[in-house]
Design a protein around this motif. Structure first.
Motif, mmCIF file in Angstrom:
data_model
loop_
_atom_site.group_PDB
_atom_site.id
_atom_site.type_symbol
_atom_site.label_atom_id
_atom_site.label_comp_id
_atom_site.label_asym_id
_atom_site.label_seq_id
_atom_site.Cartn_x
_atom_site.Cartn_y
_atom_site.Cartn_z
ATOM 1 N N LEU A 147 -3.303 -0.741 7.692
ATOM 2 C CA LEU A 147 -4.255 -0.902 6.595
ATOM 3 C C LEU A 147 -5.690 -0.655 7.045
ATOM 4 N N PRO B 65 0.827 -1.204 0.000
ATOM 5 C CA PRO B 65 0.000 0.000 0.000
ATOM 6 C C PRO B 65 0.865 1.260 0.000
ATOM 7 N N THR C 295 -9.816 -0.888 -0.179
ATOM 8 C CA THR C 295 -8.948 -2.052 -0.036
ATOM 9 C C THR C 295 -9.763 -3.318 -0.213
ATOM 10 N N GLU D 163 -1.062 -4.594 9.611
ATOM 11 C CA GLU D 163 -2.500 -4.874 9.559
ATOM 12 C C GLU D 163 -3.304 -3.708 10.132
ATOM 13 N N THR E 121 -5.024 -7.020 -2.334
ATOM 14 C CA THR E 121 -4.023 -7.824 -1.631
ATOM 15 C C THR E 121 -4.592 -9.184 -1.263
ATOM 16 N N VAL F 239 -3.880 4.082 6.721
ATOM 17 C CA VAL F 239 -3.545 4.456 5.349
ATOM 18 C C VAL F 239 -4.497 5.507 4.779
#
Length: 272
Positions: A228, A84, A241, A225, A212, A232
């Protein structure tokens, strides 16, 4: 590339300098992320293209996001896979991982060259595909090299064929690994100074997608983790995502039909 082109888009897929069929720089050890971003901008200028979607995998995502920071007016949207957007302070966190973590090992001039040099290009590529398809972080012991983490009798992932391996091996037999070690690994802490923004508090406003696999070893980097889930979007507010079940770090090769459909949906939704 083929699926997107068949859907009516023009696809441009350059090999980075020092990779694939592109020329090897005279001084690979001086290659930078800025060079790769400049190359993309010049390609677009030479083809008289004013706006694009950028699709990138792994460290290509870092190139893509630097491009987005410097040329936001040229971007219709950005898609990355495997890695990312990461601000400078997040990249610095990698230096806190164990000394045997593959990124830290490959940052050390000469270390990977000696490790890879024990094998031909085909064996190196084979080992990397096997190693990076797992969900565990690749971390070597103090007296062990990264290539030694792979059992020589281990099989290739089911979705990666011997023919695939031969093609990649031929490519790296030509290019070698020097530029690939310089960018990204030895350039990870390269300082990017964008115009009119604080490098540690950047915002990329363009529509963005991160694809991903949920078994990607990257998730096991401490803090990744949580980043994300809740960090982010402070930098990429228009990011979506999508996790692909059982997907590895090479999710686009493992599940090409799923990834192609996600890409096409994104491109069509944000078509300019």
């Amino acid at each position: 590339m083929v699926a997107i082109a068949e859907a009516g888009f023009r696809v441009i897929a350059p090999d980075y300098r020092g990779y694939g069929l592109s020329d090897i720089p005279a001084e690979p050890e001086k290659t930078s992320f800025a060079d790769l971003v400049t190359d993309i901008a010049i390609i677009l200028q030479s083809l008289a293209i004013s706006k694009v979607f950028v699709i990138a995998k792994d460290f290509g995502g870092m190139v893509a996001y630097i491009f987005a920071i410097f040329f936001p007016e040229k971007l219709a949207g950005i898609v990355t896979m495997g890695v990312p957007y990461m601000p400078p302070q997040a990249l610095q966190q990698i230096q806190t991982l164990p000394e045997g973590f593959y990124m830290r090992r490959w940052q050390e001039p000469g270390r990977a060259e000696a490790d890879f040099g024990r094998f031909d290009a085909k064996t190196v590529v084979r080992s990397i595909y096997i190693l990076f398809s797992e969900s565990e972080l690749p971390i070597a012991d103090e007296n062990q090299e990264i290539m030694d983490l792979v059992d020589p009798s281990a099989s290739l992932p089911s979705w990666f064929t011997e023919e695939d391996l031969e093609i990649y091996a031929a490519s790296y037999s030509k290019s070698g690994f020097l530029t690939g070690l310089q960018v990204p690994y030895r350039s990870l802490l390269e300082r990017v100074e964008p115009p009119n923004q604080d490098a540690n508090n950047l915002r990329i406003e363009t529509p963005a997608l991160f694809i991903t696999g949920d078994k990607d070893f990257f998730f096991n980097i401490p803090g990744m983790e949580e980043y994300l889930k809740s960090g982010v979007k402070n930098y990429v507010p228009n990011l979506e995502t999508i996790y692909i079940s059982e997907g590895s770090h090479f999710v686009h090769e493992q599940f090409p039909e799923k990834v192609n459909q996600l890409l096409l949906n994104f491109l069509k939704h944000n078509k300019y």
